[in-house]
Structure formats: structure tokens, C-alpha cells
Design a protein around this motif. Structure first.
Motif, PDB file in Angstrom:
ATOM      1  N   ALA A  92     -16.893 -63.367 -34.245  1.00  0.00           N
ATOM      2  CA  ALA A  92     -17.753 -64.345 -33.568  1.00  0.00           C
ATOM      3  C   ALA A  92     -19.071 -64.549 -34.303  1.00  0.00           C
ATOM      4  N   GLY A  93     -19.267 -63.827 -35.401  1.00  0.00           N
ATOM      5  CA  GLY A  93     -20.471 -64.014 -36.212  1.00  0.00           C
ATOM      6  C   GLY A  93     -21.534 -62.946 -36.068  1.00  0.00           C
ATOM      7  N   ALA A  94     -21.276 -61.932 -35.265  1.00  0.00           N
ATOM      8  CA  ALA A  94     -22.268 -60.859 -35.098  1.00  0.00           C
ATOM      9  C   ALA A  94     -22.322 -60.007 -36.359  1.00  0.00           C
ATOM     10  N   GLN A  95     -23.531 -59.699 -36.781  1.00  0.00           N
ATOM     11  CA  GLN A  95     -23.703 -58.754 -37.880  1.00  0.00           C
ATOM     12  C   GLN A  95     -23.826 -57.371 -37.262  1.00  0.00           C
ATOM     13  N   ILE A  96     -23.022 -56.443 -37.761  1.00  0.00           N
ATOM     14  CA  ILE A  96     -22.962 -55.117 -37.152  1.00  0.00           C
ATOM     15  C   ILE A  96     -23.187 -54.058 -38.226  1.00  0.00           C
ATOM     16  N   ASP A  97     -24.131 -53.175 -37.954  1.00  0.00           N
ATOM     17  CA  ASP A  97     -24.373 -52.007 -38.791  1.00  0.00           C
ATOM     18  C   ASP A  97     -24.055 -50.775 -37.968  1.00  0.00           C
ATOM     19  N   ALA A  98     -23.909 -49.630 -38.640  1.00  0.00           N
ATOM     20  CA  ALA A  98     -23.500 -48.437 -37.910  1.00  0.00           C
ATOM     21  C   ALA A  98     -24.244 -47.197 -38.368  1.00  0.00           C
ATOM     22  N   VAL A  99     -24.322 -46.260 -37.434  1.00  0.00           N
ATOM     23  CA  VAL A  99     -24.795 -44.907 -37.706  1.00  0.00           C
ATOM     24  C   VAL A  99     -23.623 -43.996 -37.359  1.00  0.00           C
ATOM     25  N   ALA A 100     -23.106 -43.286 -38.364  1.00  0.00           N
ATOM     26  CA  ALA A 100     -21.989 -42.364 -38.151  1.00  0.00           C
ATOM     27  C   ALA A 100     -22.559 -40.983 -37.849  1.00  0.00           C
ATOM     28  N   ILE A 101     -22.115 -40.403 -36.739  1.00  0.00           N
ATOM     29  CA  ILE A 101     -22.658 -39.149 -36.234  1.00  0.00           C
ATOM     30  C   ILE A 101     -21.754 -37.976 -36.584  1.00  0.00           C
ATOM     31  N   LYS A 102     -22.343 -36.941 -37.195  1.00  0.00           N
ATOM     32  CA  LYS A 102     -21.626 -35.675 -37.460  1.00  0.00           C
ATOM     33  C   LYS A 102     -20.214 -35.924 -37.971  1.00  0.00           C
ATOM     34  N   ASP A 103     -20.110 -36.637 -39.082  1.00  0.00           N
ATOM     35  CA  ASP A 103     -18.815 -37.052 -39.581  1.00  0.00           C
ATOM     36  C   ASP A 103     -18.690 -36.776 -41.068  1.00  0.00           C
ATOM     37  N   SER A 104     -17.512 -37.023 -41.597  1.00  0.00           N
ATOM     38  CA  SER A 104     -17.272 -36.858 -43.032  1.00  0.00           C
ATOM     39  C   SER A 104     -16.832 -38.196 -43.612  1.00  0.00           C
ATOM     40  N   PRO A 105     -17.111 -38.443 -44.887  1.00  0.00           N
ATOM     41  CA  PRO A 105     -16.700 -39.703 -45.510  1.00  0.00           C
ATOM     42  C   PRO A 105     -15.184 -39.940 -45.418  1.00  0.00           C
ATOM     43  N   GLU A 106     -14.398 -38.903 -45.606  1.00  0.00           N
ATOM     44  CA  GLU A 106     -12.941 -39.053 -45.554  1.00  0.00           C
ATOM     45  C   GLU A 106     -12.484 -39.488 -44.158  1.00  0.00           C
ATOM     46  N   ALA A 107     -13.027 -38.869 -43.131  1.00  0.00           N
ATOM     47  CA  ALA A 107     -12.643 -39.206 -41.756  1.00  0.00           C
ATOM     48  C   ALA A 107     -13.071 -40.619 -41.401  1.00  0.00           C
ATOM     49  N   VAL A 108     -14.261 -41.034 -41.832  1.00  0.00           N
ATOM     50  CA  VAL A 108     -14.735 -42.387 -41.539  1.00  0.00           C
ATOM     51  C   VAL A 108     -13.876 -43.418 -42.263  1.00  0.00           C
ATOM     52  N   LYS A 109     -13.526 -43.157 -43.531  1.00  0.00           N
ATOM     53  CA  LYS A 109     -12.646 -44.076 -44.276  1.00  0.00           C
ATOM     54  C   LYS A 109     -11.311 -44.233 -43.562  1.00  0.00           C
ATOM     55  N   ALA A 110     -10.733 -43.132 -43.122  1.00  0.00           N
ATOM     56  CA  ALA A 110      -9.452 -43.180 -42.411  1.00  0.00           C
ATOM     57  C   ALA A 110      -9.594 -43.942 -41.092  1.00  0.00           C
ATOM     58  N   PHE A 111     -10.674 -43.717 -40.371  1.00  0.00           N
ATOM     59  CA  PHE A 111     -10.939 -44.408 -39.110  1.00  0.00           C
ATOM     60  C   PHE A 111     -11.000 -45.919 -39.347  1.00  0.00           C
ATOM     61  N   LEU A 112     -11.755 -46.351 -40.352  1.00  0.00           N
ATOM     62  CA  LEU A 112     -11.908 -47.780 -40.638  1.00  0.00           C
ATOM     63  C   LEU A 112     -10.596 -48.398 -41.113  1.00  0.00           C
ATOM     64  N   ALA A 113      -9.820 -47.658 -41.888  1.00  0.00           N
ATOM     65  CA  ALA A 113      -8.526 -48.165 -42.349  1.00  0.00           C
ATOM     66  C   ALA A 113      -7.566 -48.368 -41.178  1.00  0.00           C
ATOM     67  N   ARG A 114      -7.607 -47.490 -40.207  1.00  0.00           N
ATOM     68  CA  ARG A 114      -6.716 -47.561 -39.042  1.00  0.00           C
ATOM     69  C   ARG A 114      -7.150 -48.597 -38.010  1.00  0.00           C
ATOM     70  N   HIS A 115      -8.472 -48.691 -37.774  1.00  0.00           N
ATOM     71  CA  HIS A 115      -8.954 -49.479 -36.635  1.00  0.00           C
ATOM     72  C   HIS A 115      -9.759 -50.714 -37.006  1.00  0.00           C
ATOM     73  N   GLY A 116      -9.954 -50.977 -38.296  1.00  0.00           N
ATOM     74  CA  GLY A 116     -10.722 -52.129 -38.739  1.00  0.00           C
ATOM     75  C   GLY A 116     -12.148 -51.743 -39.088  1.00  0.00           C
ATOM     76  N   ASP A 117     -12.762 -52.574 -39.917  1.00  0.00           N
ATOM     77  CA  ASP A 117     -14.114 -52.297 -40.396  1.00  0.00           C
ATOM     78  C   ASP A 117     -15.036 -53.481 -40.090  1.00  0.00           C
ATOM     79  N   PRO A 118     -15.775 -53.407 -39.001  1.00  0.00           N
ATOM     80  CA  PRO A 118     -16.692 -54.497 -38.662  1.00  0.00           C
ATOM     81  C   PRO A 118     -18.088 -54.339 -39.267  1.00  0.00           C
ATOM     82  N   TYR A 119     -18.338 -53.248 -40.001  1.00  0.00           N
ATOM     83  CA  TYR A 119     -19.694 -52.874 -40.378  1.00  0.00           C
ATOM     84  C   TYR A 119     -20.118 -53.398 -41.748  1.00  0.00           C
ATOM     85  N   ALA A 120     -21.361 -53.887 -41.821  1.00  0.00           N
ATOM     86  CA  ALA A 120     -21.959 -54.264 -43.099  1.00  0.00           C
ATOM     87  C   ALA A 120     -22.524 -53.029 -43.796  1.00  0.00           C
ATOM     88  N   ARG A 121     -23.098 -52.124 -43.031  1.00  0.00           N
ATOM     89  CA  ARG A 121     -23.694 -50.889 -43.553  1.00  0.00           C
ATOM     90  C   ARG A 121     -23.323 -49.735 -42.638  1.00  0.00           C
TER      91      ARG A 121
END
Length: 175
Positions: A92-121
Motif C-alpha cells: 500500500a506504499g508504507a515505508q517500514i523499517d525494523a529493529v530486530a530484538i535479541k536475534d541472529s543474522p541467520e535466523a532473521v534471514k530465514a524468517f524473511l525468506a519464509r514470511h516476506g521482507d517488508p523492511y527497508a532497513r
């Protein structure tokens, strides 16, 4: 001694039990709201969580255009539930940034690959200092940030289908 005075301790005990039962069934406000709604974000700078996506700082959120700031974690079940709605907000045009809490790069990459990546940063907040600094009490949580870097609104919990129009309207109002 009068006979009725023997019943006073029992009456007091029953009143205390009734009061306790009432408070247990109606606990009042159960959500911690940020005291920073209506105020500027504190200064912060987070490193990038994953390669190919920049980190996040206060300056990135004060660009003249309102945006959403989503506090999430790959291990958070409600974050999975809100992922489709974040993708709808992005579409819909919203710009979305994120703060990842207590996480690892590998887990976040897997999460985004599975569920989509709406984040600019995506900023890496392993110690939760930024999360606490902006008044977030848990994950997921989403903030509407106006173009000057001020928190215009807060959405606590996962974003549901019925919340998408409300967040789009809040973004529009923050312009």
C-alpha cells in the motif's frame, strides 16, 4: 459482649476475599504504553542486522516522510502472524523499517525468506537498548514515525487484518 460483634471478623474476611476476586477478574490496563508518543525518538544508531540491508538510526527516521518502525524478532510467534499484514502495508506504499530484538543474522534471514521482507532497513538491537529507549515493552510492536522523527502513534501486539487501514490512516495523519 454483643453477639453481632462475633461476626465482624468473618464479614471483614469475606469483604477482602470479594475485593481480591474482583481485582483478579478485572485487572485494568494490561498493556504498557510508550511515554514517548508525541515526542521525538531518542538518538540511536544500530548496525545492520543482515548483509544487503542497512542498519538503522534516528536520522533515517527523520527524512520528511512518515514511516513505520516495527520491533520484531524471528523467534516471536505473533511476529509470524503479522508478517502478511506488513507485506500488505508495504504494498500500500508504507515505508517500514525494523529493529530486530535479541536475534541472529541467520535466523532473521530465514524468517524473511519464509514470511516476506517488508523492511527497508533492519537494525540489530541485541541488548534491547533501543527497544527500551523508545518505550517498547515487547515484540511485536509498531510505531508510526512522522517525517521529523517524532513518534506519532503506537500499535502494541501483532498487526491484524483490521489494523492495516488504521495504520495507513495514522501514516497519512502523520504527514
Amino acid at each position: 459482649m454483643k453477639r453481632w460483634t462475633l461476626w465482624v471478623p468473618l464479614a471483614i474476611f469475606l469483604a477482602v476475599i470479594a475485593l481480591a476476586a474482583w481485582r483478579l477478574t478485572d485487572p485494568g490496563e494490561t498493556v504498557v504504553r510508550s511515554a514517548l508518543v508525541g515526542k521525538p525518538l531518542p538518538e540511536f544508531s544500530l548496525p545492520a542486522m543482515i548483509s544487503g540491508k542497512p542498519g538503522l538510526s534516528r536520522a533515517d527516521l527523520a527524512t520528511g516522510k512518515p514511516r513505520l518502525l516495527n520491533v520484531f524478532a524471528s523467534w516471536c510467534v505473533p511476529c509470524i502472524a503479522e508478517a502478511p499484514q506488513l507485506m500488505k502495508l508495504k504494498a500500500a506504499g508504507a515505508q517500514i523499517d525494523a529493529v530486530a530484538i535479541k536475534d541472529s543474522p541467520e535466523a532473521v534471514k530465514a524468517f524473511l525468506a519464509r514470511h516476506g521482507d517488508p523492511y527497508a532497513r533492519i537494525g540489530d538491537d541485541r541488548d534491547r537498548l533501543v527497544q527500551i529507549g523508545i518505550g517498547s515493552s515487547g515484540v511485536p510492536e509498531t510505531f508510526v514515525i512522522d517525517g521529523q522523527g517524532k513518534i506519532a502513534a503506537q500499535h502494541i501486539g501483532d498487526i491484524r487484518e483490521e489494523d492495516v487501514p488504521k495504520l495507513l490512516k495514522a501514516l497519512e495523519a502523520a504527514e
